[in-house]
Design an enzyme around this catalytic site. Structure first.
Site, mmCIF file in Angstrom:
data_model
loop_
_atom_site.group_PDB
_atom_site.id
_atom_site.type_symbol
_atom_site.label_atom_id
_atom_site.label_comp_id
_atom_site.label_asym_id
_atom_site.label_seq_id
_atom_site.Cartn_x
_atom_site.Cartn_y
_atom_site.Cartn_z
ATOM 1 N N GLU A 60 0.633 109.058 -4.761
ATOM 2 C CA GLU A 60 0.247 107.777 -4.140
ATOM 3 C C GLU A 60 -0.871 108.071 -3.159
ATOM 4 O O GLU A 60 -0.684 108.847 -2.206
ATOM 5 C CB GLU A 60 1.431 107.120 -3.422
ATOM 6 C CG GLU A 60 2.448 106.551 -4.393
ATOM 7 C CD GLU A 60 3.552 105.735 -3.721
ATOM 8 O OE1 GLU A 60 3.285 105.085 -2.702
ATOM 9 O OE2 GLU A 60 4.679 105.777 -4.250
ATOM 10 N N GLU A 105 9.865 109.000 -2.100
ATOM 11 C CA GLU A 105 9.887 108.823 -0.632
ATOM 12 C C GLU A 105 11.319 108.857 -0.101
ATOM 13 O O GLU A 105 11.752 107.943 0.611
ATOM 14 C CB GLU A 105 9.149 107.538 -0.218
ATOM 15 C CG GLU A 105 7.668 107.600 -0.566
ATOM 16 C CD GLU A 105 6.784 106.569 0.131
ATOM 17 O OE1 GLU A 105 7.309 105.635 0.766
ATOM 18 O OE2 GLU A 105 5.551 106.718 0.039
HETATM 19 O O1 AHR Z 1 2.482 101.688 -3.016
HETATM 20 C C1 AHR Z 1 3.249 100.912 -2.144
HETATM 21 C C2 AHR Z 1 4.416 101.687 -1.548
HETATM 22 O O2 AHR Z 1 3.934 102.691 -0.708
HETATM 23 C C3 AHR Z 1 5.294 102.438 -2.510
HETATM 24 O O3 AHR Z 1 6.269 101.621 -3.075
HETATM 25 C C4 AHR Z 1 5.929 103.468 -1.649
HETATM 26 O O4 AHR Z 1 6.280 104.628 -2.355
HETATM 27 C C5 AHR Z 1 4.897 103.719 -0.570
HETATM 28 O O5 AHR Z 1 5.426 103.658 0.695
#
Ligand code: AHR
Length: 503
Positions: free
Chosen positions: A304, A173
């Site tokens: 994610e 990110e």
């Molecule tokens: O999964 C929780 C968070 O969500 C992670 O650390 C991040 O990559 C995303 O914003």
């Protein structure tokens, strides 16, 4: 009656097992308590890893694990997590609750865990606050076999042989918590950092993952590919093997999110419609990837995804602990069907997160452990791993839902064929209230051996530590074979898995 039409002769692509992957971050009680309790714990463990949790994850057939973050990855300095535990550096986990991280779970422990799980390894490096040298040395420490400063240090710390590093993420990110960068700036950093992710073992190359977009940020995808895709010299190979995508379902939006267990019909459909948005995201980011990479050499890595609700009342807001109902089961079923259907481009997906954080498959409380509805869906879908997707569609599918904006199809499916010749059908009924009579037809297959299971309960149903088996996978036998078709009724709010063999 709806008809699920399957053309098992028409193969559409290989389903990479990694599509069924998981993610464990140093966040809340995911690593500590959830996975790692230390060798001296009263909770049964093998080298500090919880035995109950490891056994459950193996039974679910976990293919790959991503670690150490997440946002944590871009403030993690791996050398803090090696060597004697008593002298490991203590740091503040600034992203997640400001708690002390004692670094007792580090590189050696991660590879030990993956070895116990029998899964592939995906380590996410630090671009946001780490140096090129630090990243380069981490890869050397993990993978170099021979005499070198990092290989020697690894041996000194008790592990003579290198480990197998399957995937390495160059930042996380980086448009946000990983450094607030622009796509061009990150793209140039990616080019530089990945140069020093050396391939020490030609037989086991480390696949490099470049940080991709958040949700619908097509500008990021375009900007990063414009900067990174072109190799430095003709014939020098691609600089990236994968480009990530992150997308979470927040029923009431990012600010409010919404309760994990207290919702009505309207929010049920809204949540499922938002889960289905993943299909549009993959298609549109995929179309940009196609402009650069029409041969689809680069995988889309959805590392994610999942439901992100308001934390359970009374728990630390920085720990992201939430319950998991039949609604999560349907979100998992819908998402995994989407990934299967896009298996030509999607090569990995990691649900966030594995234990005690967001849409987990396992929850723990002290020595107790429970399997969530999402766990059962992963277990029911495991036969799709390494199978070939085949052509399927639903004829006469109704559109259902509370509001125009948040309508969904009644039924949702994906179908694959495994090497053992079995056809794997996963079918979801997205209605909160209405059963769905379905007939399944095949091109040539004559259904003979059938094994099937079902997950169904009312939409709020979930497992608790007092009642851990309220929602569980059950054998499904309520089908009939007639004229080479299968007739069944998919109950409201259900996930069904069928394995069918030709006569
Ligand atoms: O999964 C929780 C968070 O969500 C992670 O650390 C991040 O990559 C995303 O914003």
């Amino acid at each position: 009656m709806a008809k699920l039409v399957i053309n098992e002769k028409r193969k559409k692509g290989h389903i990479n097992p990694e599509i069924y992957g998981h993610f464990a971050e140093h966040l809340g009680r995911c690593i500590y308590e959830g996975l790692y309790v230390g060798e001296n714990s009263d909770i049964p463990n093998v080298n500090g890893m919880r035995k109950d949790v490891v056994d459950a994850l193996k039974e679910m057939k976990i293919p790959v694990l991503r670690w150490p973050g997440g946002c944590f990855a871009d403030e993690y300095h791996w050398k803090d997590g090696i060597g004697p535990k008593e002298s490991r550096k203590r740091m503040i986990n600034t992203h997640w609750g400001g708690v002390t991280e004692d670094n007792s779970f580090g590189t050696h422990e991660f590879f030990e865990l993956c070895e116990q799980l029998g899964c592939k390894t995906y380590v996410n490096g630090n671009v946001g606050s780490g140096t090129v040298q630090e990243m380069s040395e981490w890869v050397e420490y993990i993978t170099f076999n021979g005499v070198s400063p990092m290989a020697d240090l690894r041996a000194k710390n008790g592990h003579e042989a290198p480990w197998k590093l399957d995937y390495f993420g160059v930042g996380n990110e980086n448009w946000g918590c990983g450094g607030n960068m622009t796509p061009e700036y990150y793209g140039n950093l990616y080019r530089r950092y990945q140069t020093y992710v050396r391939q020490y073992d030609a037989a086991n190359p480390v696949r490099k993952i470049c940080c991709g977009a958040n949700v619908a940020d097509y500008f990021w995808t375009k900007g990063v590919l414009e900067t990174c895709f072109k190799a430095p010299q003709p014939g020098s190979g691609l600089l990236l093997d994968g480009l990530s995508l992150h997308y979470y379902v927040h029923p009431e939006g990012w600010d409010i999110k919404g309760s994990a267990t207290d919702f009505d019909d309207k929010v049920w459909y809204k949540t499922l419609a938002k889960a289905r948005y993943m299909d549009e995201l993959i298609s549109r980011h995929g179309a940009i990837m196609d402009e650069y990479d029409p041969e689809k050499k680069i995988g889309m890595i959805v590392d994610e995804w999942g439901c992100w609700f308001t934390v359970e009342p009374g728990t630390n807001p920085g720990f992201l602990y939430q319950q998991n109902t039949m609604r999560d089961a349907l979100v998992a079923g819908i998402s995994l069907n989407i990934f299967n259907r896009h298996c030509d481009r999607v090569k990995m997906a990691c649900i966030a997160q594995m234990v005690n954080v967001l849409q987990s498959v396992v929850l723990t409380e002290g020595p107790k452990m429970l399997l969530t509805p999402t766990y059962h869906v992963f277990h029911m879908y495991r036969h799709h791993q390494d199978a070939e997707l085949v052509d399927s569609y639903i004829d006469g599918n109704k559109i259902i839902g509370a509001e125009d904006e948040y309508q969904v199809p009644f039924l949702d499916e994906s179908v694959s064929v495994s090497e053992d010749g079995y056809l794997n059908i996963t079918l979801n009924n997205l209605s909160a209230t209405e059963d769905a009579p379905v007939v399944i037809s095949f091109a040539q297959l004559k259904p003979a051996e059938i094994t099937a299971s079902i997950l169904t309960e009312e939409m709020h149903a979930h497992n608790t530590f007092d009642a851990p088996e309220t929602v569980k996978e059950m054998p499904f036998t309520a089908y009939e074979v007639k004229d080479d078709s299968i007739f069944l009724t998919a109950p409201a709010c259900s996930v069904i898995s069928l394995r069918v063999k030709n006569a």
